[in-house]
Design an enzyme around this catalytic site. Structure first.
Site, PDB file in Angstrom:
ATOM      1  N   ASP A 170      44.730  -5.997  25.738  1.00 16.28           N
ATOM      2  CA  ASP A 170      43.716  -6.845  25.802  1.00 16.28           C
ATOM      3  C   ASP A 170      43.693  -7.541  26.943  1.00 16.28           C
ATOM      4  O   ASP A 170      44.614  -8.399  27.135  1.00 16.28           O
ATOM      5  CB  ASP A 170      43.707  -7.654  24.357  1.00 16.28           C
ATOM      6  CG  ASP A 170      43.537  -6.934  23.229  1.00 16.28           C
ATOM      7  OD1 ASP A 170      42.912  -5.925  23.293  1.00 16.28           O
ATOM      8  OD2 ASP A 170      43.958  -7.395  21.907  1.00 16.28           O
ATOM      9  N   ASP A 183      35.406  -2.858  14.640  1.00 16.75           N
ATOM     10  CA  ASP A 183      35.977  -4.177  14.200  1.00 16.75           C
ATOM     11  C   ASP A 183      35.438  -4.479  13.190  1.00 16.75           C
ATOM     12  O   ASP A 183      34.436  -4.591  12.828  1.00 16.75           O
ATOM     13  CB  ASP A 183      36.041  -5.209  15.351  1.00 16.75           C
ATOM     14  CG  ASP A 183      36.328  -4.893  16.546  1.00 16.75           C
ATOM     15  OD1 ASP A 183      37.171  -4.099  16.930  1.00 16.75           O
ATOM     16  OD2 ASP A 183      35.905  -5.241  17.448  1.00 16.75           O
TER      17      ASP A 183
END
EC number: 4.3.2.10
Length: 255
Positions: A11, A130
């Site tokens: 990330d 997500d």
């Protein structure tokens, strides 16, 4: 028989690798290109770069990171974050990405998935989902914009729809488990994996090596993604793969 893939996830925020809990409370974990080179040398099957600020803050795509990583690494690289147009995908693929992950843009306009798959082939189009469990129900809702925006969309139905439009892979992250080290959301992972005919990457919640095994064996995923257990030196890629081999899973082991 297919080989199970172990995929470290980087990330990236402001050009640095970060790791947080439930998509917030981020801490620095290093330079993304250096980390990618280390994972390539360690035998990672693939690497996933997610620019976690790109969509939310309307930032451009981190093409320089992608380009330098592709020049230095042999393993396949998936890149996501801020991918909104067919031109974004083209630029990433030309910069060295092997696959491109679409998240918020796929939710906003489903036809984007079809356009991308028709132009570049479904093998390089990943849809990132997500999802968060709806309290008190066996249902999961999709969130976008780095987990900041609820949509009311059912995750299973959405997964089936984007696959029908040409998504070649699903990257599934449980927002409830992300960064908690408590293991994958197995019911969510299994529900998605059993409902589509493309590979599903389980993500969110890995705290030990048994969790990786559970994602495949119990969650029916075809690949497992993890971040903090690798970034901070708790386990190596080889230790993860050896553990999974001992559990009877088919892995690619470098000599």
């Amino acid at each position: 028989m297919f080989k199970v893939r172990v995929i470290p996830c980087l990330d990236v925020k402001d050009g640095r690798v970060v790791k947080g809990v439930n998509f917030v409370d981020l801490r620095d974990a290093g330079d993304p290109v250096e980390a990618a080179i280390a994972y390539d040398a360690a035998g990672a099957d693939e690497l996933c770069f997610l620019d976690i600020t790109a969509t939310h803050e309307n930032r451009g795509i981190m093409l320089d990171v992608v380009r330098r990583t592709a020049e230095a690494c042999f393993m396949p690289v998936t890149v996501g974050g801020g991918v909104r147009t067919v031109d974004d995908i083209k630029t990433l693929l030309r910069s060295g990405a092997d696959k491109v992950s679409i998240n918020s843009a796929a939710v906003a306009r489903r036809e984007f998935v079809k356009e991308a798959a028709e132009k570049f082939g479904d093998q390089c189009i990943v849809v990132a989902i997500d999802a968060k469990r709806v309290p008190g129900r066996d249902r999961w809702e999709i969130f976008t914009h780095g987990g900041r925006k609820g949509t009311g969309i059912d995750a299973i139905e959405f997964a089936q729809e984007v696959v029908s439009l040409g998504a070649g892979e699903i990257l599934l992250t449980s927002m409830d488990r992300d960064g908690t080290r408590s293991g994958f959301d197995i019911p969510l992972t299994r529900a998605i994996a059993d409902s589509v005919q493309v590979p599903v990457i389980a993500s969110g919640g890995v705290g030990d090596l048994d969790h990786l095994v559970d994602g495949i064996r119990e969650g029916h995923a075809t690949a497992v993604l993890a971040a903090s257990i690798f970034h901070f030196g708790e386990y190596t890629i080889r230790e993860a793969k050896d553990h999974m081999v001992r559990a009877g899973l088919p892995m690619r082991l470098d000599p």
